[in-house]
Design a protein around this motif. Structure first.
Motif, short mmCIF file in Angstrom:
data_model
loop_
_atom_site.label_atom_id
_atom_site.label_comp_id
_atom_site.label_asym_id
_atom_site.label_seq_id
_atom_site.Cartn_x
_atom_site.Cartn_y
_atom_site.Cartn_z
N GLU A 201 0.79 -1.09 -0.07
CA GLU A 201 -0.03 -0.01 -0.04
C GLU A 201 0.93 1.26 -0.06
OE1 GLU A 201 -3.40 2.14 2.75
OE2 GLU A 201 -2.57 0.39 3.22
N VAL A 202 1.18 1.74 -1.13
CA VAL A 202 2.16 2.56 -1.38
C VAL A 202 1.67 4.15 -1.29
CG1 VAL A 202 4.07 3.49 -2.64
CG2 VAL A 202 3.68 1.08 -2.69
N TRP A 203 2.44 5.12 -0.97
CA TRP A 203 1.98 6.63 -0.92
C TRP A 203 1.45 7.03 -2.24
CZ3 TRP A 203 6.05 4.32 1.27
CH2 TRP A 203 6.21 4.29 2.98
N PRO A 204 0.42 7.65 -2.58
CA PRO A 204 0.02 8.04 -3.89
C PRO A 204 0.93 9.27 -4.34
CG PRO A 204 -1.48 8.73 -2.18
CD PRO A 204 -0.67 7.92 -1.50
N GLU A 205 1.57 9.88 -3.38
CA GLU A 205 2.61 10.64 -3.86
C GLU A 205 3.87 10.28 -4.35
OE1 GLU A 205 0.25 12.67 -0.40
OE2 GLU A 205 1.36 10.63 -1.05
N ALA A 206 4.17 9.09 -3.84
CA ALA A 206 5.31 8.27 -4.67
C ALA A 206 4.99 7.90 -5.90
CB ALA A 206 5.61 7.18 -3.62
N ILE A 207 3.66 7.14 -6.17
CA ILE A 207 3.37 6.98 -7.44
C ILE A 207 3.32 8.05 -8.31
CG2 ILE A 207 1.45 5.91 -8.64
CD1 ILE A 207 2.76 3.98 -6.87
N GLU A 208 2.77 9.17 -7.96
CA GLU A 208 2.76 10.37 -8.91
C GLU A 208 4.22 10.81 -9.23
OE1 GLU A 208 1.37 14.96 -8.40
OE2 GLU A 208 0.71 13.65 -6.86
N LEU A 209 4.93 10.88 -8.18
CA LEU A 209 6.38 11.36 -8.44
C LEU A 209 7.04 10.33 -9.51
CD1 LEU A 209 8.44 13.71 -7.90
CD2 LEU A 209 9.45 12.22 -5.79
N GLY A 210 6.98 9.19 -9.21
CA GLY A 210 7.33 8.09 -10.34
C GLY A 210 7.07 8.10 -11.67
N GLN A 211 5.66 8.57 -11.72
CA GLN A 211 5.36 8.87 -13.09
C GLN A 211 5.79 10.06 -13.83
OE1 GLN A 211 3.04 6.61 -14.67
NE2 GLN A 211 3.82 7.77 -16.50
N MET A 212 6.08 11.27 -12.97
CA MET A 212 6.66 12.32 -13.54
C MET A 212 8.12 12.17 -13.73
SD MET A 212 5.21 15.13 -10.40
CE MET A 212 5.94 16.64 -11.00
N PHE A 213 9.08 11.26 -12.99
CA PHE A 213 10.10 10.89 -13.74
C PHE A 213 10.26 10.31 -14.95
CE2 PHE A 213 11.71 12.63 -9.92
CZ PHE A 213 12.92 12.74 -9.97
N ALA A 214 9.13 9.12 -15.12
CA ALA A 214 9.09 8.19 -15.88
C ALA A 214 8.61 9.00 -17.39
CB ALA A 214 8.25 7.03 -15.87
N ASP A 215 7.96 10.15 -17.17
CA ASP A 215 7.35 10.85 -18.36
C ASP A 215 8.60 11.63 -18.86
OD1 ASP A 215 4.82 10.05 -18.04
OD2 ASP A 215 4.27 11.89 -16.99
N GLU A 216 9.95 11.81 -18.16
CA GLU A 216 11.07 12.53 -18.51
C GLU A 216 11.97 11.36 -18.85
OE1 GLU A 216 11.25 15.88 -18.97
OE2 GLU A 216 9.19 16.28 -18.22
N GLY A 217 11.70 10.34 -18.90
CA GLY A 217 12.62 9.21 -19.15
C GLY A 217 13.77 8.94 -18.23
N PHE A 218 13.18 8.98 -16.82
CA PHE A 218 14.31 8.77 -15.85
C PHE A 218 13.57 7.46 -15.13
CE2 PHE A 218 15.04 13.46 -16.29
CZ PHE A 218 16.35 13.18 -17.07
#
Length: 472
Positions: free
Chosen positions: A4-21
């Protein structure tokens, strides 16, 4: 595994992935997830460099951004949830911290893979990761298994790990206190063999680890691990020195064991958040740890096989001040802990013969803002196994505290001042500022302590009587 992961962690991960990181949650937050604990401080690592992920963090951190760790490859941000909860995140580029043999500060070099970054972490239980946003659990060194066994083990050879970052040895004993874990034998042996390496770590970093240890739920376990490992011989040598040889007739207690009991008792005597000594209290815990460090220097074998430690309170206070200064503790902590060590025997005379009101006032005045802590330290220090003596001591302390409470209803003994101030003394005696004013002030303070508050005319009469006696 299900997380059960913090929604903020998921959001930040997606933001990094969108930039290719890449982005992965690492260290304590992952460990705490497995222990079913929650944290609002989230640590991440990434293949992106600080200049690459700074824009992402600034967009994410609606309510704060910081870059104090930029030279170490770390940036942070904070956002506030609708309920007011703060979620803080820090992102660090994959890295390696390596100490130069002659330097007190780590050199930072960037790595190039998540597994490589995890291999450079302190212990396997902190070398697990959870990639975001896809939630892949990464555990190349068996951290989950060690977590289940409650064992601390380094991801790589412990000698290499502690050579790379000697502070990890201090973290090991700190985790013993915080998590209740044991140190794996090979790791423990490496610490014992490498204790001298801790000397290159700055006093401030050692102090921070010691503080976390003392403020944990199990400070005694951490202190014992610190001593058993040999690290205390380097960073806090006054504590292992308490392991005095017990005389063959066992006529005095082992001072180290006694100190550990006092630490436990002091922790138990801390109060709730609204009480006079809210838990955890660093000053009280340090005082409990240091209160008897003057005993080894003052031990004397007396006729008849008795052992004495005369003036160990005063000697211990000086030793405490010197050690805490060397560890770079804040000035107010140094002074308060040293004062408590100096005062920790003050109450004992009360048990044999209850004090006058004047003596009670002096006790409260000398303790000042440390009064509540001093009483708790004094109670914690009463470790006699003689039930009758223990009950007498408790009764005496209860009685003294009741007397203080009653005196406080009648007068402001927390801030005792003479009934005449310096200006009034000069006006009454017709003298100019100088040493005589200070002498008169001290006399009137002693008079106030002995007699309690008096009316103005009585105070003036006493001042003139004293002044007349000076001329004789």
């Amino acid at each position: 595994m299900n997380f059960e992961v913090w929604p903020e962690a998921i959001e930040l991960g997606q933001m990094f992935a969108d930039e290719g990181f890449e982005l992965a949650l690492v260290g304590g937050p992952v460990r705490d997830l497995l222990l079913h604990r929650r944290s609002h401080d989230l640590d991440f690592c990434s293949n992106a460099r600080p200049e690459q992920f700074e824009p992402i963090l600034r967009r994410f951190g609606h309510d704060g951004f910081w870059d104090m760790g930029r030279k170490f490859g770390t940036l942070g941000a904070m956002r506030r949830r609708p309920d007011g909860t703060e979620v803080k995140v820090e992102v660090t580029t994959y890295r390696s911290d390596v100490y130069d043999p002659d330097s007190r500060k780590p050199e930072v070099s960037y790595g190039d893979s998540l597994e490589g970054d995890l291999s450079r972490r302190d212990f396997t239980v902190n070398a697990m990761a959870l990639t975001v946003p896809d939630l892949e659990f990464v555990d190349p060194f068996g951290g989950a298994n060690d977590l289940n066994k409650r064992v601390l083990r380094t991801p790589v050879d412990p000698y290499q790990s502690f050579d790379d970052d000697p502070l990890r040895m201090m973290r090991a004993v700190r985790f013993v206190a915080q998590l209740g874990f044991s140190i794996e034998p090979e790791t423990a042996e490496a610490i014992t063999r490498m204790t001298d390496r801790i000397e290159i770590v700055s006093a401030e970093r050692v102090r921070d680890e010691l503080t976390k240890l003392l403020l944990s739920d199990r400070p005694r376990a951490g202190i014992e691990a610190l001593v058993d490992s040999g690290l205390a011989d380097v960073v806090l040598p006054e504590i292992p020195a308490l392991r005095l040889e017990i005389d063959e007739h066992h006529r005095h207690k082992d001072v180290f064991d006694h100190t550990m009991i006092v630490v436990d008792r002091a922790v138990a005597l801390e109060t709730g958040p609204d009480g006079p000594v809210p838990a955890p209290d660093l000053v009280l815990r340090l005082a409990a740890l240091m209160h008897d460090i003057g005993k080894p220097k003052t031990r004397r074998f007396e006729p008849g096989g008795k052992v004495s430690f005369h003036h160990h309170d005063a000697v211990g206070a000086k030793m405490t001040r010197k050690r805490l200064k060397a560890l770079r503790f804040d000035h107010h902590v140094v002074e308060q802990v040293s004062d408590l060590v100096d005062l920790h025997l003050r109450f004992h005379g009360y048990v044999d013969e209850p004090w006058t009101d004047a003596a009670v006032r002096r006790y409260v005045k000398d303790a000042g803002p440390l009064y509540a802590r001093l009483n708790r330290l004094t109670r914690a220090d009463a470790t006699t196994q003689n039930r009758r003596k223990a009950l007498m001591f408790e009764h005496a302390m209860d009685e003294m505290e009741e007397r203080v409470a009653k005196l406080k209803e009648q007068e402001d003994i927390d801030a005792i001042r003479p009934d005449l101030n310096g200006d009034e003394i000069m006006a009454e005696l017709g003298i100019a500022p100088g040493p005589l004013v200070g002498k008169a002030y001290r006399h009137m303070l002693e008079y106030r302590l002995d007699n309690g508050p008096v009316d103005h005319d009585t105070a003036v009469a006493e001042l003139h009587n004293w002044y007349a006696s000076q001329a004789e």
